[in-house]
Design a protein around this motif. Structure first.
Motif, PDB file in Angstrom:
ATOM      1  N   LEU A  16     -12.942  -9.082  18.973  1.00 42.17           N
ATOM      2  CA  LEU A  16     -13.472 -10.257  18.277  1.00 42.17           C
ATOM      3  C   LEU A  16     -13.016 -10.380  16.820  1.00 42.17           C
ATOM      4  O   LEU A  16     -12.736 -11.501  16.372  1.00 42.17           O
ATOM      5  N   PRO A  17     -12.905  -9.300  16.040  1.00 42.14           N
ATOM      6  CA  PRO A  17     -12.353  -9.464  14.689  1.00 42.14           C
ATOM      7  C   PRO A  17     -10.904  -9.960  14.686  1.00 42.14           C
ATOM      8  O   PRO A  17     -10.512 -10.730  13.807  1.00 42.14           O
ATOM      9  N   ALA A  18     -10.119  -9.544  15.665  1.00 40.40           N
ATOM     10  CA  ALA A  18      -8.736 -10.033  15.752  1.00 40.40           C
ATOM     11  C   ALA A  18      -8.709 -11.516  16.110  1.00 40.40           C
ATOM     12  O   ALA A  18      -7.899 -12.285  15.574  1.00 40.40           O
ATOM     13  N   ILE A  48     -10.115  -2.862  15.169  1.00 40.25           N
ATOM     14  CA  ILE A  48      -9.376  -2.047  16.142  1.00 40.25           C
ATOM     15  C   ILE A  48      -9.715  -0.567  15.942  1.00 40.25           C
ATOM     16  O   ILE A  48      -9.897   0.170  16.922  1.00 40.25           O
ATOM     17  N   ALA A  49      -9.833  -0.134  14.697  1.00 36.65           N
ATOM     18  CA  ALA A  49     -10.239   1.252  14.432  1.00 36.65           C
ATOM     19  C   ALA A  49     -11.650   1.502  14.956  1.00 36.65           C
ATOM     20  O   ALA A  49     -11.945   2.589  15.484  1.00 36.65           O
ATOM     21  N   TRP A  50     -12.529   0.513  14.833  1.00 36.80           N
ATOM     22  CA  TRP A  50     -13.884   0.605  15.366  1.00 36.80           C
ATOM     23  C   TRP A  50     -13.834   0.846  16.876  1.00 36.80           C
ATOM     24  O   TRP A  50     -14.543   1.689  17.411  1.00 36.80           O
ATOM     25  N   GLY A  51     -12.973   0.119  17.557  1.00 41.87           N
ATOM     26  CA  GLY A  51     -12.829   0.304  18.994  1.00 41.87           C
ATOM     27  C   GLY A  51     -12.284   1.672  19.356  1.00 41.87           C
ATOM     28  O   GLY A  51     -12.736   2.305  20.316  1.00 41.87           O
ATOM     29  N   VAL A  52     -11.312   2.162  18.583  1.00 44.88           N
ATOM     30  CA  VAL A  52     -10.740   3.483  18.848  1.00 44.88           C
ATOM     31  C   VAL A  52     -11.784   4.572  18.631  1.00 44.88           C
ATOM     32  O   VAL A  52     -11.934   5.490  19.450  1.00 44.88           O
ATOM     33  N   PHE A  53     -12.532   4.487  17.532  1.00 47.83           N
ATOM     34  CA  PHE A  53     -13.569   5.492  17.279  1.00 47.83           C
ATOM     35  C   PHE A  53     -14.674   5.410  18.321  1.00 47.83           C
ATOM     36  O   PHE A  53     -15.219   6.434  18.745  1.00 47.83           O
TER      37      PHE A  53
END
Length: 109
Positions: A16-18, A48-53
């Motif tokens: 959603l941020p993208a 994207i970093a949020w998703g990876v973490f």
């Protein structure tokens, strides 16, 4: 059931941020300020970093309890940054550049 819901939240938190950054860059109806475009790009990367973490926490990519808490802290930090950027951009007024023809004459001249 809970892990399934967390997986869905991680996917939406990353995408959603993208999508919001694309809206800021390519929306013809509303002109955003240059700072908003830069902030939306940062929000997309942090999302994207949020998703990876989130995926790393969910798949248990850590070896000790300390690693778990570090990943969880980074995930929540990214979530706060994304939400802060998105709320700030959403509340900002539309940007209009004043051209020389549309500028009001100065009273001192």
């Amino acid at each position: 059931m809970l892990r399934h819901c967390l997986g869905i939240l991680v996917i939406f938190g990353a995408l959603l941020p993208a999508i919001f950054a694309g809206h800021v860059f390519f929306n013809p109806a509303r002109a955003y300020a240059p700072w908003a475009k830069a902030a939306s790009s940062i929000a997309a990367l942090v999302g994207i970093a949020w998703g990876v973490f989130g995926y790393a926490v969910e798949q248990r990519w850590f070896s000790a309890k300390y690693g778990y808490f570090e990943l969880l802290a980074l995930k929540h930090l990214c979530a706060g940054l994304v939400l802060g950027f998105v709320i700030s951009i959403s509340m900002a007024r539309p940007y209009k550049k004043i051209t020389s023809g549309g500028a009001k004459p100065d009273a001192s001249r």
